[in-house]
Design an enzyme around this catalytic site. Structure first.
Site, PDB file in Angstrom:
ATOM      1  N   ALA A  31       1.826  -2.261  -7.845  1.00 52.52           N
ATOM      2  CA  ALA A  31       0.456  -2.125  -7.346  1.00 52.52           C
ATOM      3  C   ALA A  31       0.461  -0.988  -6.331  1.00 52.52           C
ATOM      4  O   ALA A  31       1.460  -0.768  -5.637  1.00 52.52           O
ATOM      5  CB  ALA A  31      -0.019  -3.412  -6.699  1.00 52.52           C
ATOM      6  N   ASP A  32      -0.622  -0.275  -6.252  1.00 54.61           N
ATOM      7  CA  ASP A  32      -0.734   0.878  -5.358  1.00 54.61           C
ATOM      8  C   ASP A  32      -1.172   0.432  -3.964  1.00 54.61           C
ATOM      9  O   ASP A  32      -2.230   0.795  -3.474  1.00 54.61           O
ATOM     10  CB  ASP A  32      -1.715   1.888  -5.950  1.00 54.61           C
TER      11      ASP A  32
END
Length: 54
Positions: free
Chosen positions: A16-17
């Site tokens: 996930a960013d």
């Protein structure tokens, strides 16, 4: 699904960013994916373990 078909589940990692995306939302999305259990475990854990040698 296209990425799995193109490169295979053996070459993917879940990520996930963070902090730009909510980790809980990304994890919930990943948990709902309709892929087989073996590919799910590879993408979620074992591919990273092999890459990082842990």
């Amino acid at each position: 699904m296209n990425t799995i078909q193109e490169v295979g589940a053996d070459r993917l990692l879940f990520s996930a960013d963070y902090p730009f995306e909510d980790m809980r939302e990304a994890a919930d999305w990943f948990d709902r994916l309709e892929i087989n259990d073996n590919d799910h475990i590879k993408i979620a854990r074992t591919n990273a373990q092999a890459l990082l040698k842990i």
